[in-house]
Design an enzyme around this catalytic site. Structure first.
Site, PDB file in Angstrom:
ATOM      1  N   HIS A  45     -45.336 -19.179  27.063  1.00 52.61           N
ATOM      2  CA  HIS A  45     -45.748 -17.891  26.351  1.00 52.61           C
ATOM      3  C   HIS A  45     -46.985 -17.684  25.928  1.00 52.61           C
ATOM      4  O   HIS A  45     -47.751 -16.662  26.092  1.00 52.61           O
ATOM      5  CB  HIS A  45     -44.673 -17.641  25.171  1.00 52.61           C
ATOM      6  CG  HIS A  45     -43.226 -17.214  25.554  1.00 52.61           C
ATOM      7  ND1 HIS A  45     -42.395 -16.709  24.929  1.00 52.61           N
ATOM      8  CD2 HIS A  45     -42.808 -17.119  26.854  1.00 52.61           C
ATOM      9  CE1 HIS A  45     -41.205 -16.452  25.308  1.00 52.61           C
ATOM     10  NE2 HIS A  45     -41.520 -16.800  26.557  1.00 52.61           N
TER      11      HIS A  45
ATOM     12  N   LYS B 262     -39.016 -13.258  23.382  1.00 54.41           N
ATOM     13  CA  LYS B 262     -38.491 -14.087  22.256  1.00 54.41           C
ATOM     14  C   LYS B 262     -38.085 -15.322  22.598  1.00 54.41           C
ATOM     15  O   LYS B 262     -37.541 -15.720  23.705  1.00 54.41           O
ATOM     16  CB  LYS B 262     -37.680 -13.653  21.169  1.00 54.41           C
ATOM     17  CG  LYS B 262     -36.253 -13.101  21.884  1.00 54.41           C
ATOM     18  CD  LYS B 262     -35.257 -14.282  21.892  1.00 54.41           C
ATOM     19  CE  LYS B 262     -34.275 -14.176  23.255  1.00 54.41           C
ATOM     20  NZ  LYS B 262     -33.798 -15.789  23.303  1.00 54.41           N
TER      21      LYS B 262
END
Length: 328
Positions: A84, A102
């Site tokens: 990420h 997330k």
């Protein structure tokens, strides 16, 4: 404001990676959102082509090539957790707004560095906790504010899922797997909607399965400055459970399907007051459509961005403190 707005066209969005969550929930929602779906990228040309054909957009081989596309104003990144931060940094450096699946990043310094880069470049970076966009949580907040359960005393959240393929990403420590990251982040994030920041980590523990080498269950106990507590249980060797409750001085409110309701579902909130229970049925909603609509607003309106940036940093810092307490 995005260059796309300046030229009077729809804001274009690209998807970096063809993860299951992207194909099942995100891409269908993008097609209904204010964004124009421009392209999906994969390291495999064949995989990108298969997904692109299904969703009527361009297929791009390689993530960097998508970031070079002038008609992509924003990107959604559903890559493994370990990737990420790096791809968010590259996307921001390429001038793209970023929605990160997330958990966005593993710690506060990484989160703050990405937010600083986004703000320097006039961009937004946002973490995808889609469940917050479901109207049942607005209903819960409204009931609490109306005094339906009195003053909040405690929050209790739990998210557990059954075990899946042990070779999957969530069981690979080097890719950021483990129950705390995979499912624990949900009740922790929900707790922050009701308790006052900053939250103290009173205690945390996990159970590690030695075979994959990742945590498969755990619990974190949090407390705010007013003494309100939050118990956050999580696991991925469990029967499915997706709930949280708010216990107040005069009653209790339970959300039975808090985190992953389907688009067609009408989740139930149960309000307990003395000897009476009231069953409140929430409307059906596509929470992924809600998050892409909110992301679009933040891309278009700089005034929307500070809240998202603050939420990303607070969540990363809190999760890092929980992890430090649990793993030592």
């Amino acid at each position: 404001m995005s260059a796309g707005r300046e030229f009077g066209r729809e804001l274009g969005i690209g998807v970096i990676g063809c993860a299951d969550i992207a194909v099942r929930r995100a891409l269908p929602a993008i097609r209904k959102s204010p964004f124009q779906l421009v392209a999906v990228a994969s390291r495999s040309a064949e995989k990108a082509a298969g997904v692109a054909t299904r969703f009527d957009c361009k297929a791009v081989e390689g993530y960097d090539r998508l970031l070079e596309s002038p008609d992509v104003d924003a990107v959604y990144i559903p890559l493994p957790n370990s990737e990420h931060a790096a791809w968010a940094r590259r996307a921001l450096s390429a001038g793209k707004h970023v929605l990160l699946e997330k958990p966005a990043v593993p710690d506060g310094p990484t989160a703050r560095a990405l937010v600083e880069l986004a703000e320097e470049r006039g961009l937004v970076i946002m973490e995808n906790f889609a469940f917050l966009r479901h109207p049942q949580h607005d209903q819960a907040r409204a009931l609490l504010e109306e005094g339906a359960i009195g003053e909040l005393r405690a929050y209790d959240g739990a998210f557990g899922i059954p075990p899946t393929d042990p070779s999957g990403i969530r069981y690979q420590a080097e890719l950021g797997g483990g129950a705390l990251w995979e499912v624990g982040c949900y009740p922790v994030r929900a707790a922050q909607e009701y308790l006052a920041s900053p939250l103290e980590v009173v205690g945390a523990t996990v159970r590690v399965d030695p075979e994959p080498g990742v945590d498969v269950s755990g619990v974190a106990l949090l407390r705010d400055a007013d003494g309100v507590t939050a118990s956050c249980s999580f696991g991925m060797s469990h029967g499915y459970r997706s709930t949280y409750s708010l216990w107040g001085s005069r009653g209790r409110l339970v959300l039975e399907w808090a985190f992953t309701p389907s688009r067609e579902a009408r989740p139930v909130l149960r309000l307990h007051q003395q000897d009476r229970e009231t069953r409140i049925v929430a409307p059906a909603a596509d929470q992924f459509l809600g998050v892409f609509t909110a992301f679009h607003r933040a891309v278009c309106d700089p005034a929307e961005r500070p809240a998202h940036h603050g939420e990303l940093v607070r969540q990363a810092e809190l999760m890092a403190r929980i992890r430090e307490r649990a793993f030592g």
